[in-house]
Design an enzyme around this catalytic site. Structure first.
Site, PDB file in Angstrom:
ATOM      1  N   HIS A 136      24.320  28.085  49.384  1.00 55.38           N
ATOM      2  CA  HIS A 136      23.274  29.026  49.794  1.00 55.38           C
ATOM      3  C   HIS A 136      21.878  28.437  49.590  1.00 55.38           C
ATOM      4  CE1 HIS A 136      25.670  32.667  50.702  1.00 55.38           C
ATOM      5  NE2 HIS A 136      26.557  32.025  49.949  1.00 55.38           N
TER       6      HIS A 136
ATOM      7  N   ASP B  41      36.944  33.399  53.951  1.00 54.64           N
ATOM      8  CA  ASP B  41      38.122  33.173  54.776  1.00 54.64           C
ATOM      9  C   ASP B  41      39.357  33.750  54.096  1.00 54.64           C
ATOM     10  OD1 ASP B  41      37.375  31.083  57.050  1.00 54.64           O
ATOM     11  OD2 ASP B  41      36.324  30.445  55.245  1.00 54.64           O
TER      12      ASP B  41
ATOM     13  N   HIS C 224      37.907  30.229  40.496  1.00 56.22           N
ATOM     14  CA  HIS C 224      36.775  29.569  41.146  1.00 56.22           C
ATOM     15  C   HIS C 224      36.154  28.588  40.153  1.00 56.22           C
ATOM     16  CE1 HIS C 224      34.128  29.203  44.554  1.00 56.22           C
ATOM     17  NE2 HIS C 224      34.623  30.295  45.117  1.00 56.22           N
TER      18      HIS C 224
END
Length: 413
Positions: A17, A359, A104
């Site tokens: 980002h 996704d 993650h």
């Protein structure tokens, strides 16, 4: 590190980002005709928002070449390529100030650096792969023009749905005489004839004809339903990508630690979300006796070839001139929108329901990433071997060795 390669070097940069992502390619041969459109075609295959099977993040991923090219020709100097982020939503990640997302890289990056990107996955995000794909497109154009090398990857499975790739097991009667080999000894081929045909003939046009990037139509339809089921339940699912590299010259790969398959494994397992790698017959080859699995040599088309190719085009870590094929496993995406019981950084128990656009399955978009990393490996190994061949060519011919120690020129490529 963020650099891959020895002679053909690629350094990627940027966070998911941030303002932009991209790469610098060092070592590209001069004189290659190159335009942004050569790179864009692969970036467009990787970009988000391609279908209902992918994240809705709206990024066009338009590449801008900043250096290393003049009048459409590479100069041999570093090539910088930039892609600006346009659809950032850092506010979607405010929960990660308190919670490390399950499976993650939030916690591990913080443990390593003592600081982490405040939104998205930072460098661990799949958005980092834009630089890889851009660099791979350059390598691939050179390989295609200079050596006729062709690289095609495709979705081979999602969840438990897979292209039929192994023969049906042979059954024998449980009352068979003891002199008959047991079922464990029956020699099956490692891959089915149907799957071997796909490896030999599949094209990118066939791969891209379906949003799953699976070239086997009956399997593709089942994969669509499986991904949509995961998406509707706010969950995710993993799968595998198979890749074939055709027209690879014999002799690529560096013993002992930089074997061709070792470099491929390094490249593939550096892609986000990868969890497995196998080459040639892979783990199935462990079930096949050596008498069935050995690739016997034949003389064909003016050179030594192998009758079968269970080795996946590599023997002793060095390419033998046959097609190189391998498979990469991708786990189910870690970020899902279901509420998950987990812990905050301070140990406080709680629930995390991630926001953002993700996704439900990364496999279809991973196809061009696998192709790119394969191209980078082949390009680097080829340049290393060409430098060796160039050095040898400056020496007088060797006449003191037995003929059995020198490869006839007709056998090389």
């Amino acid at each position: 590190m963020s650099t891959f390669g020895s002679l053909f070097k690629v350094t990627t940069y940027g966070e998911s980002h941030g303002l932009s992502v991209g790469c610098i390619v060092d070592g590209c041969p001069p004189g290659l005709q190159l335009a942004e459109s050569d790179v864009q075609i692969q970036l467009s295959r990787r970009r988000p928002g391609q279908s209902a099977l992918a994240t809705p993040r709206d990024e066009k991923d338009q590449v801008a070449i900043q250096s290393g090219i003049e009048s459409g020709v590479t100069l041999g100097t570093p090539i910088a390529m930039l892609v600006r982020n346009q659809d950032q939503r850092p506010h979607d990640y405010s929960e990660t100030d308190l919670y490390p997302r399950p499976s993650h890289a939030d916690y591990t990056y913080l443990a390593k650096y003592g600081v982490k990107a405040s939104s998205g996955g930072g460098r661990s995000s799949a958005r980092e792969t834009i630089g890889r794909v851009a660099a791979g497109a350059i390598a691939e154009k050179y390989l295609r023009q200079a050596h006729g090398i062709e690289i095609v990857a495709f979705t081979s499975s999602v969840g438990k749905i897979t292209i039929p790739s192994t023969p049906s097991p042979t059954s024998i009667s449980s009352t068979a005489p003891s002199t008959v080999p047991s079922e464990d000894d029956i020699a099956e081929d490692a891959l089915s004839p149907e799957f071997r045909e796909i490896l030999s003939t599949v094209t990118r046009a066939q791969v891209d004809a379906n949003p799953t990037r699976c070239p086997h139509a009956p399997t593709a339809e089942k994969i669509i339903a499986r991904i949509m089921r995961a998406k509707e339940s706010l969950d995710s699912i993993g799968g595998t990508v198979t890749c074939v590299i055709r027209n690879v010259p014999a002799g690529l790969g560096e013993p002992v630690f930089d074997k061709f398959e070792a470099k491929l494994a390094h490249a593939m397992l550096s892609i986000p979300a990868t969890k497995g790698f196998e080459i040639g017959s892979g783990f199935k080859g462990t079930e096949v006796p050596g008498s069935k699995h050995n690739d016997k040599f034949v003389y064909r088309e003016g050179r030594l070839r192998t009758e079968t190719n269970w080795s996946g085009g590599i023997q002793g870590g060095i390419t033998n001139g046959e097609d190189v094929y391998f498979r990469v496993g991708f786990k189910s995406p870690a970020t899902i929108s279901q509420a998950q019981s987990t812990a905050q950084y301070d140990g406080t128990a709680g629930q995390l329901a991630a926001r953002g656009r993700h996704d439900p399955c990364v496999v279809p978009r991973a196809v061009p990433i696998v192709e790119a990393m394969a191209a980078l490996v082949v390009m680097d190994m080829l340049m290393i071997q060409n430098s060796r061949n160039g050095a040898v060519s400056l020496l007088p011919p060797v006449t003191t060795l037995p003929k059995t120690m020198v490869l006839p020129k007709s056998n090389g490529r």
